[in-house]
Design a protein around this motif. Sequence first.
Motif, PDB file in Angstrom:
ATOM      1  N   ILE A 123      -3.543 -17.513  32.803  1.00 46.41           N
ATOM      2  CA  ILE A 123      -3.380 -16.477  31.779  1.00 46.41           C
ATOM      3  C   ILE A 123      -3.647 -17.124  30.429  1.00 46.41           C
ATOM      4  CG2 ILE A 123      -1.839 -14.784  30.722  1.00 46.41           C
ATOM      5  CD1 ILE A 123      -0.256 -14.703  33.296  1.00 46.41           C
ATOM      6  N   GLY A 124      -4.867 -16.965  29.937  1.00 47.08           N
ATOM      7  CA  GLY A 124      -5.248 -17.573  28.659  1.00 47.08           C
ATOM      8  C   GLY A 124      -4.994 -19.068  28.664  1.00 47.08           C
ATOM      9  N   ASN A 125      -4.437 -19.551  27.552  1.00 45.12           N
ATOM     10  CA  ASN A 125      -4.090 -20.975  27.467  1.00 45.12           C
ATOM     11  C   ASN A 125      -2.577 -21.172  27.483  1.00 45.12           C
ATOM     12  OD1 ASN A 125      -3.489 -19.931  24.980  1.00 45.12           O
ATOM     13  ND2 ASN A 125      -4.552 -21.511  23.790  1.00 45.12           N
ATOM     14  N   LYS A 126      -1.859 -20.174  28.017  1.00 43.55           N
ATOM     15  CA  LYS A 126      -0.398 -20.240  28.056  1.00 43.55           C
ATOM     16  C   LYS A 126       0.148 -20.459  29.462  1.00 43.55           C
ATOM     17  CE  LYS A 126      -0.071 -19.571  23.654  1.00 43.55           C
ATOM     18  NZ  LYS A 126       0.297 -20.706  22.764  1.00 43.55           N
ATOM     19  N   VAL A 127      -0.608 -20.099  30.470  1.00 44.47           N
ATOM     20  CA  VAL A 127      -0.216 -20.348  31.864  1.00 44.47           C
ATOM     21  C   VAL A 127      -1.387 -21.050  32.540  1.00 44.47           C
ATOM     22  CG1 VAL A 127       0.479 -19.312  34.063  1.00 44.47           C
ATOM     23  CG2 VAL A 127       1.287 -18.319  31.908  1.00 44.47           C
TER      24      VAL A 127
END
Length: 216
Positions: free
Chosen positions: A38-42
């Motif tokens: 999930i994007g650069n967050k997960v």
Amino acid sequence: MKGYKNPVLLILLVLAVDQISKFWVKLNMTIGQDFNVIGNKVLIHFIENNGMAYGMEFGGESGKLFLSLFRIIAVIGIGYGLHYMIKNKYNRGFILTVALIFAGALGNIIDSTFYGVIFSESNMYTKAVLFPDAGGYSSLFHGKVVDMLYFPLIDGRFPSWFPFWGGEDFLFFRPVFNVADSAISVGVFLILIFQKRYFKETKEEKSSLNSEIIED
């Protein structure tokens, strides 16, 4: 076998998810490689550690052997405790929580005990091979634990007035961990949160059982 079904199913489920995820990462990624979920967050971020949960280290080769043997002894103790709780009809939620901790501990034991024997070395340039012709990268009890779950949710800088870390960069959540670590952490958290309910209901259930035995 009454009472064992749900804890055993939970243990098998956690172990399956943990080991499948570790095998996939080990065979398909190189050390340090990222895979955005999930994007650069997960992220899936492949690292290995020689020590404890969340990448902590412990005392070189002799420390690694001690830690692996300690884990085995600890999981045997937890397993015996789980058997005792099921046999003596402890609170069902408490039993499942302990089963979660048992599964997590066993998941990391599999890594540290066997991965050094069955996998080739992972590095920044090559992926590991299962059952390599030249043998594994280490000996029994000296395998590395595979970590891959990385959630860098908040990236920023402490304000200058903040004590000790003023002006320094911070990242939350920094540790990289695995499914087994998560199972242990969730299990411990649930015990801390629900301990009064667990032990209260356990006492009530045992008192009810004793009353039934006396009446019979």
